[in-house]
Write an enzyme that holds these catalytic residues in place. Structure first.
Site, PDB file in Angstrom:
ATOM      1  N   VAL A  98      14.311   8.281 103.099  1.00  0.00           N
ATOM      2  CA  VAL A  98      13.039   8.775 103.160  1.00  0.00           C
ATOM      3  C   VAL A  98      13.245  10.300 102.311  1.00  0.00           C
ATOM      4  O   VAL A  98      12.340  10.352 101.560  1.00  0.00           O
ATOM      5  CB  VAL A  98      12.307   8.892 104.563  1.00  0.00           C
ATOM      6  CG1 VAL A  98      11.168   9.720 104.257  1.00  0.00           C
ATOM      7  CG2 VAL A  98      11.850   7.491 104.877  1.00  0.00           C
ATOM      8  N   GLU A 126      11.044   3.247  99.016  1.00  0.00           N
ATOM      9  CA  GLU A 126      12.565   3.705  99.186  1.00  0.00           C
ATOM     10  C   GLU A 126      13.472   2.442  99.020  1.00  0.00           C
ATOM     11  O   GLU A 126      12.999   1.133  99.059  1.00  0.00           O
ATOM     12  CB  GLU A 126      12.635   4.377 100.591  1.00  0.00           C
ATOM     13  CG  GLU A 126      12.196   3.483 101.799  1.00  0.00           C
ATOM     14  CD  GLU A 126      13.114   3.482 103.048  1.00  0.00           C
ATOM     15  OE1 GLU A 126      14.339   3.647 102.847  1.00  0.00           O
ATOM     16  OE2 GLU A 126      12.635   3.700 103.870  1.00  0.00           O
ATOM     17  N   LYS A 150      10.631   4.625 115.410  1.00  0.00           N
ATOM     18  CA  LYS A 150      11.205   3.494 116.589  1.00  0.00           C
ATOM     19  C   LYS A 150      11.639   4.333 117.518  1.00  0.00           C
ATOM     20  O   LYS A 150      12.012   5.518 117.474  1.00  0.00           O
ATOM     21  CB  LYS A 150      12.475   2.824 115.863  1.00  0.00           C
ATOM     22  CG  LYS A 150      12.134   1.813 114.945  1.00  0.00           C
ATOM     23  CD  LYS A 150      13.482   1.020 114.604  1.00  0.00           C
ATOM     24  CE  LYS A 150      13.246  -0.021 113.490  1.00  0.00           C
ATOM     25  NZ  LYS A 150      13.208   0.406 112.285  1.00  0.00           N
ATOM     26  N   ASP A 177      21.821  15.144 116.086  1.00  0.00           N
ATOM     27  CA  ASP A 177      21.656  13.879 115.258  1.00  0.00           C
ATOM     28  C   ASP A 177      20.376  14.136 114.932  1.00  0.00           C
ATOM     29  O   ASP A 177      19.197  13.354 115.711  1.00  0.00           O
ATOM     30  CB  ASP A 177      22.211  12.620 115.604  1.00  0.00           C
ATOM     31  CG  ASP A 177      22.139  11.677 114.449  1.00  0.00           C
ATOM     32  OD1 ASP A 177      21.496  12.014 113.564  1.00  0.00           O
ATOM     33  OD2 ASP A 177      22.684  10.570 114.782  1.00  0.00           O
ATOM     34  N   ALA A 185      17.634  14.158 108.285  1.00  0.00           N
ATOM     35  CA  ALA A 185      17.286  15.001 107.087  1.00  0.00           C
ATOM     36  C   ALA A 185      15.642  14.735 106.544  1.00  0.00           C
ATOM     37  O   ALA A 185      15.215  15.439 105.765  1.00  0.00           O
ATOM     38  CB  ALA A 185      18.250  15.065 105.698  1.00  0.00           C
ATOM     39  N   ASP A 186      15.395  13.454 107.015  1.00  0.00           N
ATOM     40  CA  ASP A 186      13.834  13.065 106.479  1.00  0.00           C
ATOM     41  C   ASP A 186      13.018  14.195 107.113  1.00  0.00           C
ATOM     42  O   ASP A 186      11.791  14.747 106.359  1.00  0.00           O
ATOM     43  CB  ASP A 186      13.519  11.850 107.264  1.00  0.00           C
ATOM     44  CG  ASP A 186      14.269  10.721 106.475  1.00  0.00           C
ATOM     45  OD1 ASP A 186      15.172  10.857 105.722  1.00  0.00           O
ATOM     46  OD2 ASP A 186      14.072   9.346 107.306  1.00  0.00           O
TER      47      ASP A 186
HETATM   48  N1  PSU Z   1      14.120   3.669 110.188  1.00  0.00           N
HETATM   49  C1  PSU Z   1      13.768   2.621 110.240  1.00  0.00           C
HETATM   50  N2  PSU Z   1      14.055   1.677 109.113  1.00  0.00           N
HETATM   51  C2  PSU Z   1      14.985   2.250 107.993  1.00  0.00           C
HETATM   52  C3  PSU Z   1      15.219   3.760 108.202  1.00  0.00           C
HETATM   53  C4  PSU Z   1      14.826   4.153 109.266  1.00  0.00           C
HETATM   54  O1  PSU Z   1      12.864   1.766 111.262  1.00  0.00           O
HETATM   55  O2  PSU Z   1      15.282   1.446 107.173  1.00  0.00           O
HETATM   56  C5  PSU Z   1      16.007   4.200 107.039  1.00  0.00           C
HETATM   57  C6  PSU Z   1      14.996   5.169 106.304  1.00  0.00           C
HETATM   58  O3  PSU Z   1      15.498   5.139 104.981  1.00  0.00           O
HETATM   59  C7  PSU Z   1      15.404   6.446 106.786  1.00  0.00           C
HETATM   60  C8  PSU Z   1      16.750   6.307 106.934  1.00  0.00           C
HETATM   61  O4  PSU Z   1      15.007   7.450 105.633  1.00  0.00           O
HETATM   62  O5  PSU Z   1      16.997   5.297 107.799  1.00  0.00           O
HETATM   63  C9  PSU Z   1      16.983   7.567 108.143  1.00  0.00           C
HETATM   64  O6  PSU Z   1      18.538   7.512 108.057  1.00  0.00           O
HETATM   65  P1  PSU Z   1      18.955   8.791 108.956  1.00  0.00           P
HETATM   66  O7  PSU Z   1      18.506   8.987 110.337  1.00  0.00           O
HETATM   67  O8  PSU Z   1      20.407   8.495 108.825  1.00  0.00           O
HETATM   68  O9  PSU Z   1      18.529   9.967 108.238  1.00  0.00           O
HETATM   69 MN    MN Z   2      21.364  11.026 111.363  1.00  0.00          MN
END
Ligand code: PSU
Ligand code: MN
Length: 306
Positions: free
Chosen positions: A108, A26, A161, A140, A143-144
């Site tokens: 992701v 990614e 995490k 929240d 979308a992953d």
């Molecule tokens: N978690 C991590 N490192 C990252 C991400 C998530 O420990 O770099 C990034 C990844 O690209 C993941 C995205 O798909 O953040 C998720 O963002 P959101 O929660 O806004 O969907």
């Molecule tokens: Mn989000």
């Protein structure tokens, strides 16, 4: 596979046509997950690790409105240097970025979409997005998780995490029929640490077993992906108390500042890095390398089955 919005790099295309192993990577981790120049160094080293383990790397991004499966070192450098000025691109962002000919660093979710379009089955990353703490009121949820429910790509990560609610993230994946596999562990790793206190669905111990399970899932016609949680190597794992304190502080501050939407995850990652004086970055880099090795070995096994 042909898609008029997709460019597959020649080396990746050749490998896919010959049925040789390919691993997707990614680009949000490059533009939004790590500072320059470590982001570019890491991205290039990850590609090398994949090659050294017998597969072809395909780093994925949106560049000039084109969906790219496989980037040149110059394109990786551009994404790393431009950093957070490159739009973070999740599923909902894709049509706008493509229509306007813009750049996007793929999460992701979006990396899975583009990998699948290209015919790539295995994807290595650091951590996935999930159900955030407090999601019962903020809603929240990354979308992953929906992408894992629908798109047939195996994602190798280091768990999630604890900026997330790990228990709710596992519940969400269960409801959506996504197998969560611990690699050589019964416990979901928590990214910086090997343990989280939450169990995984199944433990598998070899790349062959991972490949076979994913192959059978698809062969049965079951939609969606599979999540492989690969614990950070012991020697690079962080102290539980140090990292959890930093995470709690980061989450508190994000609430105080009213950070929300797509900014939440990058904000928390940057804050944690500052609070741990860069220690978390070193661990982050090592766990990505570790995932790249496992993903490449698994892609090699999968190519023998397909
Ligand atoms: N978690 C991590 N490192 C990252 C991400 C998530 O420990 O770099 C990034 C990844 O690209 C993941 C995205 O798909 O953040 C998720 O963002 P959101 O929660 O806004 O969907
Ligand atoms: Mn989000």
């Amino acid at each position: 596979m042909l898609n008029k919005y997709l460019d597959i790099a020649p080396e990746v295309k050749e490998a896919l046509e010959a049925g040789r192993p390919v691993v997707a990577l990614e680009s949000t981790i490059i533009s939004h997950g790590m500072p320059y120049p470590q982001n570019v160094e890491t991205a290039l080293s990850v590609e090398k690790i994949i090659r050294d383990n017998g597969a072809v790397p395909a780093t994925i991004a949106v560049i000039g409105g084109r969906l790219k499966a496989g980037l040149s070192p110059e394109e990786i450098d551009y994404l790393g240097k431009t950093g957070t000025k490159v739009a973070k691109a999740s599923r909902r962002d894709l049509p706008v970025l493509v229509a306007q000919g813009r750049d996007g660093a793929t999460t992701v979710a979006t990396t899975m979409i583009i990998a699948n379009l290209a015919g790539i089955k295995v994807f290595a990353t650091g951590g996935i997005g999930g159900v955030h703490r407090g999601a019962e009121t903020t809603m929240d949820i990354s979308a992953d998780l929906q992408e894992l429910a629908h798109t047939p790509v195996m994602v190798v990560c280091a768990g999630a995490k604890s900026i997330l609610d790990l228990g709710l993230t596992l519940e969400y994946l269960e409801t959506n029929g996504v197998p969560v596999i611990g690699y050589q562990t019964e416990e979901l790793p928590a990214f910086y640490t090997r343990k989280s206190g939450f169990g995984v669905d199944y433990r598998l111990d070899t790349p062959q077993e991972l490949a076979k399970t994913f192959f059978v899932k698809q062969d049965m016609g079951l939609v969606g992906g599979m999540l492989v949680a690969n614990p950070i190597p012991e020697e690079y794992s962080m102290d539980h108390e140090v990292i959890n304190k930093a995470i709690d502080e980061a989450v508190e501050e994000s609430k105080r500042l009213g950070i929300h939407g797509k900014d939440t995850t990058p904000f928390l990652l940057a804050k944690i890095k500052d609070l741990t004086g860069g220690d978390s970055l070193a661990s982050n880099i090592q766990l990505v390398y570790n995932n790249a090795r496992l993903a490449a070995k698994t892609a090699v096994e999968l190519s023998k089955l397909n």
